[in-house]
Structures are given as structure tokens and as C-alpha cells.
Design a protein around this motif. Structure first.
Motif, mmCIF file in Angstrom:
data_model
loop_
_atom_site.group_PDB
_atom_site.id
_atom_site.type_symbol
_atom_site.label_atom_id
_atom_site.label_comp_id
_atom_site.label_asym_id
_atom_site.label_seq_id
_atom_site.Cartn_x
_atom_site.Cartn_y
_atom_site.Cartn_z
ATOM 1 N N GLN A 32 -5.705 -1.034 5.368
ATOM 2 C CA GLN A 32 -4.511 -0.222 5.590
ATOM 3 C C GLN A 32 -3.433 -1.029 6.316
ATOM 4 O O GLN A 32 -2.239 -0.876 6.036
ATOM 5 C CB GLN A 32 -4.884 1.024 6.399
ATOM 6 C CG GLN A 32 -5.771 1.999 5.641
ATOM 7 C CD GLN A 32 -6.255 3.144 6.506
ATOM 8 O OE1 GLN A 32 -6.078 3.141 7.720
ATOM 9 N NE2 GLN A 32 -6.880 4.125 5.876
ATOM 10 N N ILE A 35 -1.539 -3.229 3.868
ATOM 11 C CA ILE A 35 -0.521 -2.495 3.112
ATOM 12 C C ILE A 35 0.739 -2.346 3.947
ATOM 13 O O ILE A 35 1.863 -2.534 3.455
ATOM 14 C CB ILE A 35 -1.067 -1.116 2.682
ATOM 15 C CG1 ILE A 35 -2.253 -1.297 1.723
ATOM 16 C CG2 ILE A 35 0.027 -0.284 2.030
ATOM 17 C CD1 ILE A 35 -2.938 0.001 1.351
ATOM 18 N N THR A 83 2.200 -6.917 -2.388
ATOM 19 C CA THR A 83 2.183 -5.490 -2.097
ATOM 20 C C THR A 83 1.314 -4.740 -3.094
ATOM 21 O O THR A 83 0.506 -3.877 -2.717
ATOM 22 C CB THR A 83 3.608 -4.922 -2.110
ATOM 23 O OG1 THR A 83 4.423 -5.663 -1.194
ATOM 24 C CG2 THR A 83 3.617 -3.451 -1.731
ATOM 25 N N ILE A 87 -2.299 -2.776 -2.227
ATOM 26 C CA ILE A 87 -2.499 -1.347 -2.471
ATOM 27 C C ILE A 87 -3.712 -1.095 -3.358
ATOM 28 O O ILE A 87 -4.444 -0.120 -3.160
ATOM 29 C CB ILE A 87 -1.227 -0.735 -3.097
ATOM 30 C CG1 ILE A 87 -0.072 -0.785 -2.083
ATOM 31 C CG2 ILE A 87 -1.457 0.690 -3.568
ATOM 32 C CD1 ILE A 87 1.256 -0.348 -2.651
#
Length: 451
Positions: A32, A35, A83, A87
């Protein structure tokens, strides 16, 4: 002495090998964070592009090609890829390392290009305030709680600035521009080596401090995740109310500490289970026990009850003990009525499957109890003690003589009515009953399903 210094700098050690589930929880937190880092990087490259688009372009048409747009476009593509990967999947160490180096390379390249954009000597870019973005990129890596990438970012920045300093010194009139005069340094393109070394030292010191913070914070994170996981595990072995008391206790829980409460005690028993456990295979017995508990426990908890303990095929539950309420008897009676319906439905399901229906007895009593921790310092248990606890257990044996499925004291029934309980079952008062092990006669109530 060394261990004291180590503990002072790095914090307390992590005890033992972390369970796989704890490692997985930490890994989830790091994913997390990646991200978040990816989105911040995307924001930064947009900032760089905006600043470049708005800044005045002073180079002439015959100057060297403008490298900044190409660098920003390449970095934007790399950031978008990063990115998307962050994800959708876990980022490997080499990709993360490449991303750190790419950040610093872009920043140093942008700073280097300033002397081309403004058509100045290379020493011109040494005064660029854009160097401050180095600390943003270094601190950005702290979000992952992995000291390796913080160190890599800081070392890459220090090395990058050293390379830029070397280029400025050895290009053009760099050697001639070296000075020890601070005023001349600030007012011209002259190079003050001490000032540049201060920048490198500042980068390294900030990196070192952040690295210490990350090591200490990660140890705290690991311990916190381990404790949170342990608390979650506690709620599987204890009722949620008891688990919360253990994990949120303000002090060390000592044996012998307790509180007097007004509560209702519920005893559930699977009739004939001892005989069944001797006649049936072990896996069949355990399956039956698990199915019985899976049907009864949610009803108890849904009505505000707390599972005190499992007694083989018996379940001892409390209402108003772990969490004090003023409607404990009403909650207990609601649970009993709901369990009676559930028992009937379960019996019908087993008959439809060609299996023997099971009979469950429910008995209850209420009054003053002591709720607290018993045992010793090495093994504690929260439990309830008092006459209602003993009476509910004795009523379980007496229920056979009364041929009752649901049996409770008249006191508890009247108490439940006073607390707002509205019965949906029929009740029969059986006054002055001689219950084995109880001094004196007891007024009882038998509950049966309404016709």
C-alpha cells in the motif's frame, strides 16, 4: 555497553521469528505504501513539467537541444508504468532500486541542464534551489519502512551531487572559479568547495537520521502488527469482549482482580453427547459438536451474550458480566427463545437427512456474580463466579427431572419482564422445586414453544 547503544539507536529487538500471517500483514502495508509513493512520484513529475513549461527560456535558437522535455517525458512514462505495476502486483527489489536511482538521475539531470537552459557556466547550476527536492525524494522512500531504499536514495543523491560538482570544477573556467571568499561565492559563479561539501554532508546526515527513524519505526510497526494479529487471534479463543479487555487493559492484569456485577448466566448442553461420543467415530463427533456450536454461539452473541467457556458439549455464557447492562435477563431470555427455534429447525434438517435429531437443553439463572481474572501470573482466565453460575449448571441436571428443554428461575423470568422482555413462548411456573445441590426450594419456569 554495545547492546545498550544498539537499543538506544535502533529500539527494542523483535522477539523470535515472525509468523507468516504477520509477515503477510506487513507485506500488505508495504504494498500500500508503494502505491502511495507511485502517486506522489506522478505528482512530482507533473510539478516539474509545469514549472518547466512556465519558466522563461533564455537559450537561443542555435543552442544545444533542450534536454528537459525528453527527460521529463521518459520519466513520466517510467512513473506511469511503475504506478500501474504497484497497483496490480508486488514490486520486486530490483524495480524499486531502479525507481530510486531514476528519481535521483532525473533530478540531477534537471539541475545539470540549468546551465544550458540559461546559457551559463556549469558552476551556475550549483546554486539551484532545486537541490532541495533531494530531501523530498529521500523522505518519500521512508513511506515504505524499508531502510535499504532510504539509504540508496541518500547515497545516490550524494554521489549525484559529487558528480555535478566535479563536472562544474573541471568544465569551462571551473578551476579558475574556485574561491574561499563567501561573499564572492554568493555574488558570482565562483565555486566554494566547502559549501558544496556541506550540501553533501547534509544529504548524508539526513539520510542517516531517516534510516535510524525507519529502523525504529519498522520495529514498532512489526510489534504493532504482531500485537494486532495476536488480538485478532485472541478474539477467536476468547469472546470479543474478553479479548478487548485483555488487549486494551491500562495496566498489567493480575490474578484475583474482579468486579461484582448483576448478570444472567446461561448454560447450554447437548443431551446424550457423552454416549454419542463413545459410539460414533471421532470425526463425526467433532463435526456434530462444531455444527451445534456454530448454530448456538452466534445467537448468544447477537443478543449481547459473552461466551465464558466451552465445557465439552456445554456452553457457559454470560449476559451483563463482561459488558455491564441493565437488561441482562431480558437479553438472556431472548437468546433462549431464539435458540429453541434454532434447535427445532436443526432437528428437522437432521431428520430430513436421515440423521438422528439432537436435543439441546437451556438453563438460566441471574443474580450477583463476580467477574474477573483467576489463575496465576503464567496462566490467567477471565471467568464468572457466584451462586447464579452454580445454579444454572445444577438446573441443567434438574431439567431432566422436569422434562424441560428450557428451564430458568422464576426470579430471572420476572426480572426479564421488568427489563422489557416480551415472551413469544409459553411459560409454566413450577414452584418450590428441590434442585439437587441447592439449599432450599427454588421456583422455576419451564418455557415451551407456543402452539
Amino acid at each position: 555497553m554495545l547492546s545498550l547503544i544498539k537499543r538506544t539507536l535502533l529500539g527494542n529487538d523483535i522477539d523470535g521469528q515472525l509468523p507468516a500471517r504477520v509477515q503477510q500483514a506487513i507485506q500488505t502495508q508495504e504494498n500500500q505504501s508503494e502505491i502511495l509513493i507511485a502517486w506522489v512520484q506522478l505528482f512530482l513529475v507533473m510539478v516539474f513539467a509545469t514549472l518547466y513549461a512556465l519558466s522563461p527560456k533564455t537559450f537561443s535558437a542555435d543552442a544545444m537541444f533542450a534536454p528537459v522535455p525528453y527527460a521529463l517525458a521518459s520519466y513520466l512514462i517510467f512513473t506511469l508504468i511503475r504506478t500501474a505495476v504497484a497497483i496490480t502486483r508486488y514490486l520486486s527489489w530490483w524495480f524499486l532500486s531502479l525507481s530510486v536511482i531514476a528519481d535521483m538521475t532525473l533530478l540531477m539531470f534537471l539541475i545539470w541542464s540549468f546551465h544550458i537552459q540559461y546559457e551559463q557556466e556549469p558552476s551556475f547550476y550549483l546554486k539551484a534551489p532545486t537541490l532541495l527536492y533531494v530531501f523530498i525524494f529521500i523522505s518519500l522512500r521512508a513511506l515504505r519502512f524499508d531502510v535499504r531504499y532510504v539509504l540508496l536514495a541518500g547515497l545516490s543523491a550524494a554521489l549525484g551531487w559529487t558528480v555535478l560538482l566535479g563536472y562544474a570544477v573541471h568544465s569551462g573556467n571551473g578551476m579558475a572559479n574556485i574561491t574561499n571568499d563567501y561573499v564572492l561565492y554568493t555574488m558570482s559563479h565562483n565555486i566554494l568547495l566547502g559549501a558544496e561539501f556541506d550540501k553533501i554532508i547534509s544529504i548524508l546526515v539526513v539520510t542517516f537520521i531517516l534510516a535510524l527513524v525507519i529502523v525504529r519505526a519498522k520495529r514498532l510497526l512489526i510489534n504493532s502488527v504482531a500485537q494486532a494479529t495476536a488480538a485478532e487471534d485472541l478474539s477467536r479463543f476468547f469472546s470479543p469482549e474478553i479479548a478487548e479487555k485483555i488487549t486494551h487493559s491500562e495496566g498489567w492484569i493480575e490474578p484475583g482482580t474482579g468486579q461484582t456485577r448483576e448478570a444472567a448466566i446461561l448454560h447450554c448442553d447437548l443431551q446424550g453427547f457423552t454416549r454419542l461420543s463413545m459410539e460414533k467415530p471421532a470425526n463425526e463427533v467433532i463435526t456434530l459438536l462444531a455444527e451445534y456450536q456454530a448454530r448456538i454461539v452466534p445467537i448468544i452473541q447477537r443478543n449481547g451474550g459473552t461466551i465464558d467457556k466451552f465445557l465439552g458439549d456445554g456452553i457457559l455464557a454470560t449476559f451483563g458480566a463482561a459488558v455491564q447492562t441493565d437488561h441482562y435477563s431480558a437479553d438472556c431470555l431472548r437468546a433462549m427463545e431464539e435458540m429453541m427455534v434454532e434447535t427445532r429447525d436443526w432437528a428437522k434438517e437432521r431428520e430430513a437427512q436421515g440423521l438422528e435429531p439432537q436435543v439441546i437443553r437451556f438453563t438460566a439463572a441471574s443474580g450477583s456474580i463476580l467477574f474477573g481474572a483467576v489463575g496465576d501470573k503464567s496462566r490467567l482466565e477471565y471467568t464468572v463466579i457466584g451462586e447464579p453460575v452454580n445454579l444454572a449448571a445444577k438446573l441443567d441436571k434438574h431439567a431432566k427431572a422436569e422434562q424441560a428443554i428450557a428451564l430458568l428461575t422464576l426470579q430471572s423470568y420476572e426480572e426479564a419482564l421488568a427489563q422489557g422482555f416480551t415472551p413469544s413462548t409459553q411459560m409454566e411456573i413450577r414452584a418450590a422445586r428441590d434442585v439437587g445441590g441447592v439449599t432450599g426450594l427454588v421456583d422455576l419456569v419451564v418455557l415451551t414453544e407456543a402452539d
